[in-house]
Design an enzyme around this catalytic site. Structure first.
Site, PDB file in Angstrom:
ATOM      1  N   ASP B  79      36.031  59.924  20.522  1.00 54.25           N
ATOM      2  CA  ASP B  79      36.956  59.289  21.463  1.00 54.25           C
ATOM      3  C   ASP B  79      37.519  60.400  22.331  1.00 54.25           C
ATOM      4  O   ASP B  79      38.411  61.133  21.910  1.00 54.25           O
ATOM      5  CB  ASP B  79      38.088  58.581  20.703  1.00 54.25           C
ATOM      6  CG  ASP B  79      39.083  57.944  21.660  1.00 54.25           C
ATOM      7  OD1 ASP B  79      38.816  57.935  22.871  1.00 54.25           O
ATOM      8  OD2 ASP B  79      40.127  57.459  21.192  1.00 54.25           O
ATOM      9  N   TRP B 104      38.740  65.454  13.017  1.00 52.44           N
ATOM     10  CA  TRP B 104      38.280  64.272  12.300  1.00 52.44           C
ATOM     11  C   TRP B 104      36.764  64.333  12.213  1.00 52.44           C
ATOM     12  O   TRP B 104      36.119  65.052  12.972  1.00 52.44           O
ATOM     13  CB  TRP B 104      38.745  63.001  12.983  1.00 52.44           C
ATOM     14  CG  TRP B 104      37.927  62.450  14.122  1.00 52.44           C
ATOM     15  CD1 TRP B 104      37.076  61.401  14.088  1.00 52.44           C
ATOM     16  CD2 TRP B 104      37.931  62.895  15.494  1.00 52.44           C
ATOM     17  NE1 TRP B 104      36.543  61.156  15.338  1.00 52.44           N
ATOM     18  CE2 TRP B 104      37.051  62.057  16.221  1.00 52.44           C
ATOM     19  CE3 TRP B 104      38.584  63.919  16.183  1.00 52.44           C
ATOM     20  CZ2 TRP B 104      36.807  62.216  17.575  1.00 52.44           C
ATOM     21  CZ3 TRP B 104      38.348  64.085  17.542  1.00 52.44           C
ATOM     22  CH2 TRP B 104      37.473  63.238  18.216  1.00 52.44           C
ATOM     23  N   ASP B 123      38.385  69.255  18.819  1.00 54.13           N
ATOM     24  CA  ASP B 123      38.883  69.189  20.192  1.00 54.13           C
ATOM     25  C   ASP B 123      39.005  70.591  20.779  1.00 54.13           C
ATOM     26  O   ASP B 123      39.249  71.565  20.059  1.00 54.13           O
ATOM     27  CB  ASP B 123      40.272  68.524  20.221  1.00 54.13           C
ATOM     28  CG  ASP B 123      40.184  67.017  20.022  1.00 54.13           C
ATOM     29  OD1 ASP B 123      39.084  66.456  20.191  1.00 54.13           O
ATOM     30  OD2 ASP B 123      41.226  66.409  19.712  1.00 54.13           O
ATOM     31  N   ASN B 151      40.022  58.798  15.209  1.00 59.77           N
ATOM     32  CA  ASN B 151      39.731  59.511  16.458  1.00 59.77           C
ATOM     33  C   ASN B 151      40.825  59.337  17.509  1.00 59.77           C
ATOM     34  O   ASN B 151      40.690  59.830  18.622  1.00 59.77           O
ATOM     35  CB  ASN B 151      38.350  59.116  17.002  1.00 59.77           C
ATOM     36  CG  ASN B 151      38.274  57.671  17.457  1.00 59.77           C
ATOM     37  OD1 ASN B 151      39.294  57.020  17.656  1.00 59.77           O
ATOM     38  ND2 ASN B 151      37.058  57.167  17.632  1.00 59.77           N
ATOM     39  N   ASP B 152      41.912  58.642  17.189  1.00 61.44           N
ATOM     40  CA  ASP B 152      43.004  58.477  18.152  1.00 61.44           C
ATOM     41  C   ASP B 152      43.998  59.633  18.130  1.00 61.44           C
ATOM     42  O   ASP B 152      44.713  59.865  19.094  1.00 61.44           O
ATOM     43  CB  ASP B 152      43.763  57.174  17.885  1.00 61.44           C
ATOM     44  CG  ASP B 152      43.011  55.971  18.413  1.00 61.44           C
ATOM     45  OD1 ASP B 152      42.430  56.087  19.514  1.00 61.44           O
ATOM     46  OD2 ASP B 152      42.976  54.943  17.736  1.00 61.44           O
TER      47      ASP B 152
END
Lengths: 415, 178
Positions: B79, B104, B123, B151-152
């Site tokens: 995401d 994640w 990230d 994934n948020d």
């Protein structure tokens, strides 16, 4: 005589000719205030790209104002007893780097002016999900802010005194929801709830972890629950409604019920979206965004909204959605507005008929003629429906460049 | 001035009087949007398929083998914005950013060898959002209280800045169970 007559007529023409009227001198420095009282049909619309929430009058489409919120998603809190707005935010001294400062910013609601702030520990959770990362106690006194550093905790702010009280750990449990004047709860990785009560100074009084009320591996509930009175309603990926009753001294769990029938499941209907539940407090109606899809589509855009009576669990209505509209960088794509009838209806007909609904966010206004609001995350436009009858009314645009959380805090209660 | 020049001048002035910049931009945008639905001509993309395919990965000319595509096999639970479109690759961050050490994970199926792999979606942090190649897939994604599979969450932790730029998709190993 004839010459005199011409002169008089010319003078009269000059004096009364409207085109020569002088525009009155205006005073620089004027700033608008929000007209009072706050209206139930004023909606806040988030915008991740522009890092703000915009206040939109749904009745006339006017852009009334905006508030900023620092880095990431925004979810302002609206007290019932004060004309203020509280916005948890994160800032860096040099925009993308430098010293990090987390704050709860305090806005005066009628002027949308920043009037104060409370500095909080710089570990506030930032997430794509805006909901449930801060909560206001039911008496508007304390704010709990969810912290995530791979460890989890709540920062407690006394917003009346405008001071940071302290921090309460919530081991293995995340997010935060209000559950009374001195109580909050979080959701834990094993499917239980972590309940924290605080005293009148905001310090921890007690903590308990309930038994698991759902199976987070088999059928997790989403973070995007809504509160109707003293009941929090959560929906699971597979469409089970889990209701948490926070009215008593102990929080209780109602028997889960299903938002989907066997026929619905056979037709692949599922709940999903980024803000897929909404509630109308007075009628105790639950609005659920649904789509047709397979497993792992719990954040996919919806195509219908199903309306339920919370007491009987009966589905009252199915509202077929249309695309909320298209805007690009704040410019509305409203082709046909100045075309001759019936051609002026053609672009809307094409949008309603051919474009997918693509709705990620829904919300309902809290008055006695409620509006259902829809938005797509990719555009700054809103679709409006009669929330009682389900018919599509109109589009409102532009609200920004993108859309995020929708909030309708005013009206339907004593503000 | 010729008659044609005068006619063209008058016509453009007339159009200018009747239309606003706002409506022009709206109609221009409509053309852009409409145009985007037409079949694309074979123009070069900024990222393209310039990079050599990794061994044991799907054909890079297909979406499942192209790290710049949302349908790339490793992206099954991602995401965010694909680092492959932002100056990095599927396993490295763009210049000047910092890779988050915690993240994640997802489990994705590699069609090239038929195996499932554990994918780490680290990230890249410290510069503002890349904004290119947004990809949102949720295979095995869980809500935030199930953090390691969510994934948020903004996973820019343990870095100098939590400001998110883009996401990688790094193979950690073969999954023994999905």
């Amino acid at each position: 005589m004839k010459r005199w007559l011409i002169l008089v007529l010319c003078t009269a023409f000059v004096l009364v000719r409207p085109g020569l009227a002088v525009v009155p001198v205006e005073k620089p420095g004027q700033v608008e205030h929000l007209p009072q009282p706050f209206d139930a049909h004023w909606a806040w619309v988030g915008d991740l790209v522009l890092e703000r929430m915009s206040l939109i009058d749904l009745d006339d489409g006017q852009f009334l104002g905006m508030i900023n919120g620092g880095y990431g998603t925004m979810a302002p809190l609206f007290p019932k007893t004060r004309n203020e707005i509280y916005v948890p935010g994160t800032y860096y001294s040099r925009r993308s780097h430098g010293e990090r400062t987390d704050v709860v910013e305090i806005y005066d609601a009628p002027t949308l002016s920043l009037v104060g702030e409370v500095v909080i520990p710089p570990k506030r959770s930032t997430s794509r999900v805006a909901q449930a990362h801060a909560a206001l106690s039911d008496d508007d006194r304390f704010i709990a802010i969810f912290n995530w550093t791979t460890g989890t905790s709540l920062s407690i702010v006394d917003i009346e005194q405008r001071t940071l009280v302290g921090e309460i750990t919530t081991p293995g449990c995340s997010l935060v929801y209000s559950a009374g004047p001195r109580r909050f709860f979080s959701i834990c990785g094993d499917g239980s709830a972590f309940v924290v009560t605080i005293d009148d100074s905001g310090h921890e009084l007690s903590r308990l972890r309930t038994k698991p009320f759902f199976d987070p591996r088999a059928d997790p509930i989403t973070e995007k629950g809504v509160r109707i009175g003293d009941k929090w309603v959560f929906a699971s990926f597979e469409g089970a409604a889990h209701v948490i009753d926070v009215s008593g001294p102990e929080i209780k769990f109602d028997e889960p019920w299903s938002l989907l029938s066997d026929e619905d499941r056979a037709a692949s209907w599922r709940v999903g979206g980024m803000q897929h539940l909404a509630a109308h407090q007075a009628t105790k109606r639950l609005y659920s965004l649904v789509h047709r899809g397979g497993p792992d589509t719990h954040k996919v855009a919806g195509e219908e909204v199903w309306v339920y009576d919370l007491a009987s669990h009966r589905r009252l209505d199915r509202i077929k959605l249309v695309n909320p509209g298209i805007s690009i960088m704040g410019f509305p794509i409203d082709l046909g507005r100045n075309w001759v009838w019936p051609f002026n209806e053609l672009p809307n007909w094409l949008l309603n008929t051919l474009a997918p609904a693509n709705v990620h966010f829904i919300q309902v206004t809290q008055d006695d003629r409620p509006l259902l609001i829809t938005a797509s995350e990719y555009t700054g436009s809103l679709g409006l429906y009669d929330a009682k009858r389900g018919n599509f009314l109109r589009r409102v645009m532009p609200t920004g460049w993108t859309s995020d959380l929708l909030l309708t805090p005013w009206g339907g209660r004593d503000n | 001035m010729s008659r044609i020049d005068r006619w063209f001048t008058n016509w453009t002035r007339s159009v200018a009087r009747r239309s606003s910049r706002r409506s022009f931009l709206a109609q221009l945008a409509a053309v852009v949007v409409g145009g985007s639905t037409l079949p694309l001509l074979p123009v070069a993309r900024a990222q393209g398929n310039a990079k050599a395919p990794a061994p044991d990965e799907p054909d890079a000319s297909k979406a499942a083998g192209d790290p710049g595509e949302c349908d790339y096999w490793r992206h099954c639970a991602i995401d965010g914005f694909l680092c492959s479109c932002c100056g990095g690759t599927q396993k490295s961050c763009p210049p000047g950013t910092e890779m988050s050490p915690v993240t994640w994970i997802g489990t994705c199926h590699n069609p090239a060898d038929g195996k499932d792999y554990i994918i780490s979606y680290n990230d890249c942090c410290g510069k503002h959002v890349c904004g290119l190649c947004y990809c949102h897939r949720n295979e095995g994604d869980k809500p935030e209280y199930f953090a390691a599979r969510s994934n948020d969450i903004n996973w820019c932790f343990g870095t100098k800045s939590i400001v998110y730029n883009c996401s990688t998709a790094i193979v950690l190993g073969v999954a023994t169970e999905k």
